[in-house]
Design a protein around this motif. Sequence first.
Motif, short mmCIF file in Angstrom:
data_model
loop_
_atom_site.label_atom_id
_atom_site.label_comp_id
_atom_site.label_asym_id
_atom_site.label_seq_id
_atom_site.Cartn_x
_atom_site.Cartn_y
_atom_site.Cartn_z
N LEU A 271 27.45 38.47 38.56
CA LEU A 271 27.14 37.62 37.40
C LEU A 271 28.13 36.47 37.29
O LEU A 271 27.74 35.33 37.01
CB LEU A 271 27.18 38.46 36.12
CG LEU A 271 25.90 39.16 35.72
CD1 LEU A 271 26.05 39.82 34.36
CD2 LEU A 271 24.72 38.17 35.69
N GLU A 272 29.40 36.78 37.55
CA GLU A 272 30.41 35.71 37.52
C GLU A 272 30.09 34.62 38.53
O GLU A 272 30.14 33.44 38.22
CB GLU A 272 31.80 36.29 37.82
CG GLU A 272 32.46 36.95 36.62
CD GLU A 272 33.76 37.63 37.02
OE1 GLU A 272 34.41 37.16 37.97
OE2 GLU A 272 34.11 38.65 36.39
N LYS A 273 29.76 35.05 39.74
CA LYS A 273 29.41 34.07 40.78
C LYS A 273 28.29 33.15 40.32
O LYS A 273 28.31 31.95 40.54
CB LYS A 273 28.96 34.79 42.06
CG LYS A 273 30.07 35.14 43.02
CD LYS A 273 29.50 35.47 44.39
CE LYS A 273 30.55 36.06 45.31
NZ LYS A 273 29.95 36.58 46.56
N GLU A 274 27.30 33.77 39.66
CA GLU A 274 26.16 32.98 39.22
C GLU A 274 26.56 31.96 38.16
O GLU A 274 26.17 30.79 38.24
CB GLU A 274 25.06 33.90 38.68
CG GLU A 274 24.26 34.58 39.77
CD GLU A 274 23.13 35.39 39.19
OE1 GLU A 274 23.21 36.63 39.26
OE2 GLU A 274 22.17 34.81 38.67
N THR A 275 27.31 32.43 37.18
CA THR A 275 27.73 31.49 36.14
C THR A 275 28.61 30.40 36.74
O THR A 275 28.50 29.23 36.37
CB THR A 275 28.51 32.21 35.02
OG1 THR A 275 29.44 33.11 35.61
CG2 THR A 275 27.59 33.00 34.11
N GLY A 276 29.43 30.79 37.71
CA GLY A 276 30.25 29.81 38.41
C GLY A 276 29.41 28.72 39.05
O GLY A 276 29.66 27.53 38.90
N ALA A 277 28.37 29.16 39.75
CA ALA A 277 27.50 28.21 40.44
C ALA A 277 26.83 27.27 39.45
O ALA A 277 26.66 26.08 39.71
CB ALA A 277 26.46 28.96 41.25
N ILE A 278 26.46 27.82 38.29
CA ILE A 278 25.79 26.99 37.29
C ILE A 278 26.76 25.93 36.75
O ILE A 278 26.40 24.76 36.61
CB ILE A 278 25.26 27.86 36.14
CG1 ILE A 278 24.08 28.69 36.65
CG2 ILE A 278 24.83 27.01 34.95
CD1 ILE A 278 23.55 29.68 35.65
N LYS A 279 27.98 26.37 36.49
CA LYS A 279 28.98 25.42 35.99
C LYS A 279 29.22 24.30 36.99
O LYS A 279 29.34 23.13 36.63
CB LYS A 279 30.29 26.15 35.69
CG LYS A 279 30.30 26.79 34.30
CD LYS A 279 31.65 27.41 33.98
CE LYS A 279 31.57 28.17 32.64
NZ LYS A 279 32.72 29.08 32.47
#
Lengths: 227, 227
Positions: B113-121
Amino acid sequence: MGTRAQLEVKRIMDRLASAIVEHRLPPGTRLTEAKLVEVLGANRNHVRSALQKLASEYKVVTIFPNRGACVAQPTIKEARDVFAARIVIERAVVELAIDNLTAKNRNRLLKQLEKETGAIKCGERQEMIRESGNFHRVLAQIAGNEVLDELLAGLITRTSLIIALYQETPNVQCSIEEHQALVDAILAKDCDRARYLMDEHMKTIQRYLLLDERSGDVDLQAVLEES
Amino acid sequence: MGTRAQLEVKRIMDRLASAIVEHRLPPGTRLTEAKLVEVLGANRNHVRSALQKLASEYKVVTIFPNRGACVAQPTIKEARDVFAARIVIERAVVELAIDNLTAKNRNRLLKQLEKETGAIKCGERQEMIRESGNFHRVLAQIAGNEVLDELLAGLITRTSLIIALYQETPNVQCSIEEHQALVDAILAKDCDRARYLMDEHMKTIQRYLLLDERSGDVDLQAVLEES
DNA sequence: TATCAATAAATTGCTAACAATTTTGGATTG
DNA sequence: CAATCCAAAATTGTTAGCAATTTATTGATA
């Protein structure tokens, strides 16, 4: 690939897959290219790509780099995963098939059952195996989802190989009675019961298999004793 | 195939698959062997077998005999079947994942989930697409059934291609909020809710797709207008 | 007799060259 | 000007033969 060669590769794949599925080529059998070329009267390149595909798509063949191909020997873990995956898909197929019941489809189901009983009466082991697999394919085709159908086709093939490898009492296949009961439930559109029967049907097959943990890996021992 | 060439074919497959999945190679794009040889610095034979595999295993490439390969353009029927099949498997995966929840697995989920939010940011579109697919892969790996995992991997790939082809508003991917909610339900071992959320999640994606009957077949028109 | 090394045989892996097919781009004609 | 045809170019399909690797055999040695 030009259409001619493509058909030839498919022919070789079918021949090999049938032989494996119908337990004429037991797990572990070496499949040397030269021999296959000779037996099948085929080009070596065609034999090679057939083997590659059987390995990477259907997983009924294992290729050891520089050492050739064998009929695969799925591990116990893999066998279990295949069964679990198959149950997942079969359940979905049953539900969809009930949704899709036309007169034509009812007929197909009944005809398939006839074929199976016919094969049993004749006592042709290979045909029994083939038709009992076809029953599940027919269901999937009635369900009308080609993707599920294709996925299931692969799993049925693998199941057959697993049975050849791990069945204690040889020659036990899908019981025709269970197929019959399943058809009854489907024709009656009794979804809950059909799903239940399919679950039980799969469990029945698994019950005749030696999928205990033991070494947890391949059954090297059993194979070595055999040969 | 010797291990060297095998790796090379895999490399080519990965490059092509990524480009297709991340929508850098739109559906219908011609994939001429010579060009790929040039761009990828590869042997033509390797390129050929990579294309063959992408066609027969993953169905993200279509090969027209004697006329070369294209990025596939799945029909509407196929798109629907892929989604339906995917829901079937994703549901099973969610259930199994809940059964298999170790501390390590909980961690994996949160990290993903962190990776995903990172990618979105970061706003990196390609990475967003990739990671949002990876979320579903992580779930499948937690579920622990390798067969289901592999089947799902194929379906995720195909889904991405379908989105590229049929999404009306570009750039809509899996929403991170839905993934978050799903993780919450899974960590709480609330199987019913998790299953429900997964269903809704899939439906959300489908909702943004233009999968109306129309001609019922390929969307030749849309493609011709485009190019 | 067991072990090891060297050699030969068998088997798989790879590629470059050739063959077949389709596409392209005029030239020709009604 | 549109249609048709033909040759050249581009592209894909096929295969034979050699390269690399593994397995089997032989024979020497202790």
